[in-house]
Write a protein that holds these residues in place. Structure first.
Motif, PDB file in Angstrom:
ATOM      1  N   THR A 131       0.830  -1.202   0.000  1.00  0.00           N
ATOM      2  CA  THR A 131       0.000   0.000   0.000  1.00  0.00           C
ATOM      3  C   THR A 131       0.863   1.250   0.000  1.00  0.00           C
ATOM      4  OG1 THR A 131      -1.697  -1.194   1.230  1.00  0.00           O
ATOM      5  CG2 THR A 131      -1.869   1.192   1.190  1.00  0.00           C
ATOM      6  N   GLN A 132       1.915   1.259   0.772  1.00  0.00           N
ATOM      7  CA  GLN A 132       2.824   2.412   0.809  1.00  0.00           C
ATOM      8  C   GLN A 132       3.506   2.587  -0.542  1.00  0.00           C
ATOM      9  OE1 GLN A 132       5.431   1.620   4.104  1.00  0.00           O
ATOM     10  NE2 GLN A 132       4.043   2.568   5.604  1.00  0.00           N
ATOM     11  N   LYS A 133       3.875   1.474  -1.177  1.00  0.00           N
ATOM     12  CA  LYS A 133       4.519   1.551  -2.490  1.00  0.00           C
ATOM     13  C   LYS A 133       3.546   2.132  -3.525  1.00  0.00           C
ATOM     14  CE  LYS A 133       7.226  -1.151  -5.711  1.00  0.00           C
ATOM     15  NZ  LYS A 133       7.746  -2.452  -6.071  1.00  0.00           N
ATOM     16  N   VAL A 134       2.292   1.698  -3.470  1.00  0.00           N
ATOM     17  CA  VAL A 134       1.278   2.226  -4.392  1.00  0.00           C
ATOM     18  C   VAL A 134       1.081   3.717  -4.154  1.00  0.00           C
ATOM     19  CG1 VAL A 134      -1.191   2.169  -4.953  1.00  0.00           C
ATOM     20  CG2 VAL A 134       0.083   0.039  -4.755  1.00  0.00           C
ATOM     21  N   GLN A 135       1.042   4.143  -2.910  1.00  0.00           N
ATOM     22  CA  GLN A 135       0.887   5.563  -2.596  1.00  0.00           C
ATOM     23  C   GLN A 135       2.068   6.369  -3.122  1.00  0.00           C
ATOM     24  OE1 GLN A 135       0.375   5.699   1.654  1.00  0.00           O
ATOM     25  NE2 GLN A 135      -1.863   5.510   1.521  1.00  0.00           N
ATOM     26  N   GLU A 136       3.279   5.863  -2.954  1.00  0.00           N
ATOM     27  CA  GLU A 136       4.477   6.567  -3.437  1.00  0.00           C
ATOM     28  C   GLU A 136       4.476   6.664  -4.951  1.00  0.00           C
ATOM     29  OE1 GLU A 136       7.715   4.394  -1.784  1.00  0.00           O
ATOM     30  OE2 GLU A 136       7.328   5.077   0.271  1.00  0.00           O
ATOM     31  N   GLU A 137       4.117   5.562  -5.619  1.00  0.00           N
ATOM     32  CA  GLU A 137       4.087   5.578  -7.082  1.00  0.00           C
ATOM     33  C   GLU A 137       2.980   6.497  -7.600  1.00  0.00           C
ATOM     34  OE1 GLU A 137       3.947   1.594  -8.522  1.00  0.00           O
ATOM     35  OE2 GLU A 137       5.933   1.117  -7.737  1.00  0.00           O
ATOM     36  N   THR A 138       1.845   6.511  -6.910  1.00  0.00           N
ATOM     37  CA  THR A 138       0.757   7.412  -7.306  1.00  0.00           C
ATOM     38  C   THR A 138       1.180   8.863  -7.135  1.00  0.00           C
ATOM     39  OG1 THR A 138      -0.873   5.759  -6.641  1.00  0.00           O
ATOM     40  CG2 THR A 138      -1.646   8.026  -6.883  1.00  0.00           C
ATOM     41  N   LYS A 139       1.854   9.163  -6.036  1.00  0.00           N
ATOM     42  CA  LYS A 139       2.339  10.521  -5.796  1.00  0.00           C
ATOM     43  C   LYS A 139       3.348  10.929  -6.863  1.00  0.00           C
ATOM     44  CE  LYS A 139       4.462  13.417  -2.273  1.00  0.00           C
ATOM     45  NZ  LYS A 139       5.061  13.477  -0.937  1.00  0.00           N
ATOM     46  N   ALA A 140       4.261  10.014  -7.210  1.00  0.00           N
ATOM     47  CA  ALA A 140       5.251  10.309  -8.253  1.00  0.00           C
ATOM     48  C   ALA A 140       4.567  10.531  -9.598  1.00  0.00           C
ATOM     49  CB  ALA A 140       6.268   9.173  -8.346  1.00  0.00           C
ATOM     50  N   TYR A 141       3.539   9.725  -9.879  1.00  0.00           N
ATOM     51  CA  TYR A 141       2.802   9.882 -11.129  1.00  0.00           C
ATOM     52  C   TYR A 141       2.102  11.236 -11.191  1.00  0.00           C
ATOM     53  CZ  TYR A 141      -0.874   9.383 -14.596  1.00  0.00           C
ATOM     54  OH  TYR A 141      -1.709   9.593 -15.655  1.00  0.00           O
ATOM     55  N   GLU A 146       2.870  13.973  -9.565  1.00  0.00           N
ATOM     56  CA  GLU A 146       3.884  15.033  -9.674  1.00  0.00           C
ATOM     57  C   GLU A 146       4.427  15.129 -11.089  1.00  0.00           C
ATOM     58  OE1 GLU A 146       6.805  14.234  -6.693  1.00  0.00           O
ATOM     59  OE2 GLU A 146       5.504  14.888  -5.050  1.00  0.00           O
ATOM     60  N   SER A 147       4.688  13.985 -11.723  1.00  0.00           N
ATOM     61  CA  SER A 147       5.201  14.033 -13.094  1.00  0.00           C
ATOM     62  C   SER A 147       4.135  14.550 -14.064  1.00  0.00           C
ATOM     63  CB  SER A 147       5.710  12.665 -13.534  1.00  0.00           C
ATOM     64  OG  SER A 147       4.660  11.732 -13.601  1.00  0.00           O
ATOM     65  N   THR A 148       2.874  14.215 -13.818  1.00  0.00           N
ATOM     66  CA  THR A 148       1.787  14.713 -14.665  1.00  0.00           C
ATOM     67  C   THR A 148       1.648  16.233 -14.523  1.00  0.00           C
ATOM     68  OG1 THR A 148       0.625  12.616 -14.440  1.00  0.00           O
ATOM     69  CG2 THR A 148      -0.666  14.497 -15.186  1.00  0.00           C
ATOM     70  N   VAL A 149       1.751  16.717 -13.292  1.00  0.00           N
ATOM     71  CA  VAL A 149       1.684  18.166 -13.060  1.00  0.00           C
ATOM     72  C   VAL A 149       2.846  18.857 -13.759  1.00  0.00           C
ATOM     73  CG1 VAL A 149       1.924  19.945 -11.285  1.00  0.00           C
ATOM     74  CG2 VAL A 149       0.362  18.043 -10.921  1.00  0.00           C
ATOM     75  N   GLN A 150       4.036  18.301 -13.668  1.00  0.00           N
ATOM     76  CA  GLN A 150       5.199  18.880 -14.340  1.00  0.00           C
ATOM     77  C   GLN A 150       5.011  18.880 -15.859  1.00  0.00           C
ATOM     78  OE1 GLN A 150       7.842  20.481 -13.208  1.00  0.00           O
ATOM     79  NE2 GLN A 150       7.017  20.295 -11.145  1.00  0.00           N
ATOM     80  N   TYR A 151       4.458  17.788 -16.380  1.00  0.00           N
ATOM     81  CA  TYR A 151       4.215  17.710 -17.820  1.00  0.00           C
ATOM     82  C   TYR A 151       3.277  18.822 -18.272  1.00  0.00           C
ATOM     83  CZ  TYR A 151       2.162  16.233 -22.205  1.00  0.00           C
ATOM     84  OH  TYR A 151       1.689  16.219 -23.489  1.00  0.00           O
ATOM     85  N   TYR A 152       2.177  19.009 -17.549  1.00  0.00           N
ATOM     86  CA  TYR A 152       1.212  20.035 -17.955  1.00  0.00           C
ATOM     87  C   TYR A 152       1.750  21.444 -17.743  1.00  0.00           C
ATOM     88  CZ  TYR A 152      -2.311  16.680 -19.177  1.00  0.00           C
ATOM     89  OH  TYR A 152      -2.995  15.672 -19.803  1.00  0.00           O
ATOM     90  N   LYS A 153       2.626  21.620 -16.776  1.00  0.00           N
ATOM     91  CA  LYS A 153       3.284  22.928 -16.624  1.00  0.00           C
ATOM     92  C   LYS A 153       4.163  23.208 -17.837  1.00  0.00           C
ATOM     93  CE  LYS A 153       3.583  23.479 -11.600  1.00  0.00           C
ATOM     94  NZ  LYS A 153       4.511  23.531 -10.462  1.00  0.00           N
ATOM     95  N   LEU A 154       4.935  22.210 -18.264  1.00  0.00           N
ATOM     96  CA  LEU A 154       5.793  22.390 -19.440  1.00  0.00           C
ATOM     97  C   LEU A 154       4.961  22.584 -20.702  1.00  0.00           C
ATOM     98  CD1 LEU A 154       8.596  19.775 -18.757  1.00  0.00           C
ATOM     99  CD2 LEU A 154       8.835  22.255 -18.807  1.00  0.00           C
ATOM    100  N   TRP A 155       3.870  21.819 -20.817  1.00  0.00           N
ATOM    101  CA  TRP A 155       3.009  21.963 -21.986  1.00  0.00           C
ATOM    102  C   TRP A 155       2.392  23.358 -22.023  1.00  0.00           C
ATOM    103  CZ3 TRP A 155      -2.184  22.997 -22.513  1.00  0.00           C
ATOM    104  CH2 TRP A 155      -2.707  22.858 -23.799  1.00  0.00           C
ATOM    105  N   GLY A 156       1.945  23.851 -20.875  1.00  0.00           N
ATOM    106  CA  GLY A 156       1.384  25.200 -20.808  1.00  0.00           C
ATOM    107  C   GLY A 156       2.406  26.260 -21.164  1.00  0.00           C
TER     108      GLY A 156
END
Length: 116
Positions: free
Chosen positions: A10-20, A22-32
Motif C-alpha cells: 500500500t505504501q509503495k502504491v501511494q508513493e508511485e501514485t504521488k510520483a505519477y 507530480e510528473s503529470t503536473v510537471q508535464y502540464y506545466k511544461l506543456w502550458g
C-alpha cells in the motif's frame, strides 16, 4: 506477516501514485509554458509584420496621393481620392465580413493548440 506485506504494498502504491501525479503536473506545466511561448511568438511576429506593413502602406498612400495630386494639379483632391479608395475597401470588408480571415485564424490556432 501478510499484514506487513500489505502495508508495504500500500505504501509503495501511494508513493508511485504521488510520483505519477507530480510528473503529470510537471508535464502540464511544461506543456502550458510551451503553448504560451508559441502563442506569444506568433502574436509578436504578427504585430511586427503588421507594424511594418502599416508603415509601408502609410508611405505608399502618401506617395500615391501626391502623385495623383500632381497629375490633377490639386493636392487635396489626390488625398481625397486615396481616402475614398480606403473607404470603399472598408465597405467591401464590412460586406464580405472576412470569413476567410476567421477560417485562417481558426486553422492556425487549432494547429498551434492541438498539434502537440
Amino acid at each position: 506477516m501478510a499484514f506487513e506485506e500489505l502495508k508495504e504494498s500500500t505504501q509503495k502504491v501511494q508513493e508511485e501514485t504521488k510520483a505519477y501525479v507530480e510528473s503529470t503536473v510537471q508535464y502540464y506545466k511544461l506543456w502550458g509554458f510551451q503553448f504560451i511561448m508559441k502563442s506569444t511568438r506568433t502574436i509578436v511576429k504578427l504585430l511586427l509584420i503588421g507594424f511594418f506593413l502599416l508603415i509601408a502602406l502609410l508611405f505608399g498612400s502618401i506617395a500615391a496621393s501626391m502623385a495623383i495630386g500632381d497629375a490633377l494639379d490639386n493636392m487635396a483632391l489626390g488625398f481625397l481620392i486615396v481616402a475614398g479608395g480606403y473607404f470603399l475597401l472598408v465597405l467591401l470588408i464590412l460586406f464580405l465580413r472576412l470569413k476567410f480571415v476567421e477560417k485562417y485564424l481558426l486553422r492556425t490556432f487549432s494547429k498551434l493548440f492541438f498539434n502537440d
